[in-house]
Design an enzyme around this catalytic site. Structure first.
Site, short mmCIF file in Angstrom:
data_model
loop_
_atom_site.label_atom_id
_atom_site.label_comp_id
_atom_site.label_asym_id
_atom_site.label_seq_id
_atom_site.Cartn_x
_atom_site.Cartn_y
_atom_site.Cartn_z
N HIS A 64 0.82 -1.22 0.00
CA HIS A 64 0.00 0.00 0.00
C HIS A 64 0.86 1.27 0.00
O HIS A 64 2.05 1.23 0.33
CB HIS A 64 -0.91 -0.01 1.23
CG HIS A 64 -0.14 -0.03 2.51
ND1 HIS A 64 0.46 1.09 3.03
CD2 HIS A 64 0.18 -1.05 3.35
CE1 HIS A 64 1.10 0.78 4.15
NE2 HIS A 64 0.95 -0.52 4.36
N GLY A 65 0.23 2.41 -0.31
CA GLY A 65 0.93 3.69 -0.24
C GLY A 65 1.37 3.98 1.19
O GLY A 65 0.89 3.34 2.15
N GLU A 66 2.24 4.93 1.33
CA GLU A 66 2.80 5.26 2.66
C GLU A 66 1.69 5.51 3.68
O GLU A 66 0.73 6.24 3.42
CB GLU A 66 3.68 6.51 2.55
CG GLU A 66 4.38 6.83 3.85
CD GLU A 66 5.03 8.20 3.82
OE1 GLU A 66 6.26 8.25 3.69
OE2 GLU A 66 4.30 9.21 3.92
N GLY A 67 1.84 4.90 4.85
CA GLY A 67 0.85 5.08 5.92
C GLY A 67 1.27 6.22 6.84
O GLY A 67 2.44 6.61 6.87
N ALA A 68 0.29 6.73 7.59
CA ALA A 68 0.55 7.88 8.46
C ALA A 68 1.69 7.60 9.44
O ALA A 68 2.51 8.47 9.72
CB ALA A 68 -0.72 8.26 9.21
N TRP A 69 1.77 6.39 9.96
CA TRP A 69 2.79 6.08 10.96
C TRP A 69 4.17 5.86 10.36
O TRP A 69 5.15 5.80 11.10
CB TRP A 69 2.38 4.85 11.78
CG TRP A 69 1.53 5.20 12.95
CD1 TRP A 69 0.92 6.41 13.19
CD2 TRP A 69 1.21 4.37 14.05
NE1 TRP A 69 0.23 6.35 14.36
CE2 TRP A 69 0.38 5.11 14.91
CE3 TRP A 69 1.53 3.05 14.39
CZ2 TRP A 69 -0.14 4.58 16.10
CZ3 TRP A 69 1.02 2.51 15.56
CH2 TRP A 69 0.20 3.28 16.41
N ARG A 119 -5.53 1.14 5.10
CA ARG A 119 -4.51 1.66 4.17
C ARG A 119 -4.37 0.79 2.93
O ARG A 119 -4.05 1.29 1.84
CB ARG A 119 -3.17 1.86 4.91
CG ARG A 119 -2.59 0.64 5.62
CD ARG A 119 -1.49 1.10 6.57
NE ARG A 119 -0.70 0.03 7.16
CZ ARG A 119 -1.04 -0.65 8.27
NH1 ARG A 119 -2.18 -0.44 8.88
NH2 ARG A 119 -0.22 -1.59 8.73
N ARG A 161 2.01 -8.25 8.80
CA ARG A 161 2.52 -9.14 9.85
C ARG A 161 2.14 -8.54 11.20
O ARG A 161 2.22 -7.32 11.40
CB ARG A 161 4.03 -9.18 9.71
CG ARG A 161 4.74 -9.85 10.85
CD ARG A 161 6.22 -9.65 10.64
NE ARG A 161 6.94 -10.18 11.76
CZ ARG A 161 8.22 -9.97 11.98
NH1 ARG A 161 8.93 -9.24 11.12
NH2 ARG A 161 8.82 -10.49 13.00
N TYR A 177 3.02 -7.52 14.61
CA TYR A 177 4.30 -7.23 15.27
C TYR A 177 4.23 -7.39 16.79
O TYR A 177 5.16 -7.00 17.51
CB TYR A 177 4.79 -5.83 14.89
CG TYR A 177 5.87 -5.83 13.81
CD1 TYR A 177 7.11 -6.41 14.06
CD2 TYR A 177 5.65 -5.25 12.57
CE1 TYR A 177 8.11 -6.41 13.08
CE2 TYR A 177 6.65 -5.25 11.59
CZ TYR A 177 7.87 -5.83 11.86
OH TYR A 177 8.86 -5.83 10.90
N ARG A 203 12.70 -7.17 12.18
CA ARG A 203 11.96 -6.70 11.00
C ARG A 203 12.07 -7.66 9.82
O ARG A 203 11.11 -7.80 9.06
CB ARG A 203 12.49 -5.33 10.55
CG ARG A 203 12.24 -4.21 11.52
CD ARG A 203 12.80 -2.91 11.00
NE ARG A 203 12.02 -2.35 9.91
CZ ARG A 203 12.48 -1.45 9.04
NH1 ARG A 203 13.72 -1.03 9.11
NH2 ARG A 203 11.69 -0.97 8.10
O1 LIG Z 1 3.90 -2.65 10.23
C1 LIG Z 1 4.54 -1.67 9.78
O2 LIG Z 1 4.80 -0.69 10.45
C2 LIG Z 1 5.03 -1.68 8.35
O3 LIG Z 1 4.00 -1.89 7.50
C3 LIG Z 1 6.12 -2.67 8.13
O4 LIG Z 1 7.12 -2.40 8.97
P1 LIG Z 1 8.62 -2.96 8.73
O5 LIG Z 1 9.14 -2.33 7.45
O6 LIG Z 1 9.36 -2.48 9.95
O7 LIG Z 1 8.52 -4.45 8.62
#
Ligand SMILES: O=C(O)[C@H](O)COP(=O)(O)O
Length: 254
Positions: free
Chosen positions: A11-16, A62, A90, A92, A116
């Site tokens: 997806h495109g860049e997310g806010a976080w 997103r 994934r 986290y 990561r």
């Molecule tokens: O979950 C996230 O913040 C990103 O989509 C992926 O993060 P990463 O590049 O640290 O795996």
């Protein structure tokens, strides 16, 4: 000889992403740049003459918004969009919401890189004390899944992602492709990496070095046995793509 084509894209860049925090299952929206990236992908695919038949997304906004914007830019808004938790980013675990550079300060850059990018390392699980636990598990979207809420992950390695994704790929996406449909998967950095590992036959060691840029369609060509006939192609300006990959890689640097 290539028999099938499929597009996989993060997806495109997310806010976080701007805040450099692990977003994962938190439902952040696209940033302004993310919206532009999704539209640009749509224009790119339109100019190349592609006609999509079905788009698969995760349950996260997103990835869904990226699909909508892309289809709008292509003038193909009517194309069905199918959502599944199995394409979610994934999970986290306890790292959700944390800042990657701060993590590197506390645990070292190498540890953060391992969390990561390694194939089978699972971060510590999320539990009820985590600030985003209730927001994630009380969300109505997760009562629509093909597994009940208590069996949804609390943390995942990339291997775990592939294990939950592969049955959906084999059982739902592959049959569409075999019917001659042009499929685009609007997924996440790590759900796309898991799929690429499977499709490209990458080893556990090689997948560590694969980082995906946001908002870049990847074209995969497959033979009748679903084996790749050529290296995957990241479509767009190659210099800009390399810079976007470096930007993602550098997120764990101090
Ligand atoms: O979950 C996230 O913040 C990103 O989509 C992926 O993060 P990463 O590049 O640290 O795996």
């Amino acid at each position: 000889m290539s028999k099938y084509k499929v597009f996989v894209m993060r997806h495109g860049e997310g806010a976080w992403t701007k805040e450099n925090r692990f977003c994962s299952w938190v439902d952040q929206r696209l940033s302004e740049d993310g919206v532009k990236e999704a539209l640009a992908c749509g224009h790119l695919l339109k100019e190349a003459g592609y006609q999509l038949d079905v788009v698969f997304t995760s349950l996260l906004s997103r990835s869904i918004h990226t699909a909508w914007l892309l289809l709008e830019a292509m003038g193909q808004e009517w194309v069905p969009v199918v959502r599944t938790w199995r394409l979610n980013e994934r999970h986290y675990g306890a790292l959700i919401g944390l800042n990657r550079a701060e993590m590197a300060l506390n645990h070292g850059e190498e540890q953060v890189k391992q969390w990561r990018r390694s194939y089978d390392l699972t971060p510590p699980p999320i539990d009820e004390s985590h600030p985003y636990f209730l927001e994630i598990y009380n969300d109505r979207r997760y009562s629509t899944c093909d597994v009940s809420k208590e069996f949804l992950p609390k943390s995942e390695s990339l291997k775990d992602v592939l294990e939950r994704l592969q049955p959906y790929w084999d059982g739902t996406i592959v049959p569409e492709i075999k019917r001659g449909k042009l499929v685009l998967i609007s997924g996440h950095g790590n759900s796309c990496r898991a799929l690429l590992k499977h499709l490209e036959g990458l080893s556990d060691a090689d997948i560590v070095d694969v980082t995906l840029p946001t908002g870049t369609p990847i074209l995969i060509e497959l033979d009748e046995n679903f084996r790749p006939t050529k290296p995957m192609q990241l479509l767009g300006d190659q210099k800009a793509i390399q810079a976007a990959i470096r930007k993602v890689e550098d997120q764990e640097l101090l």
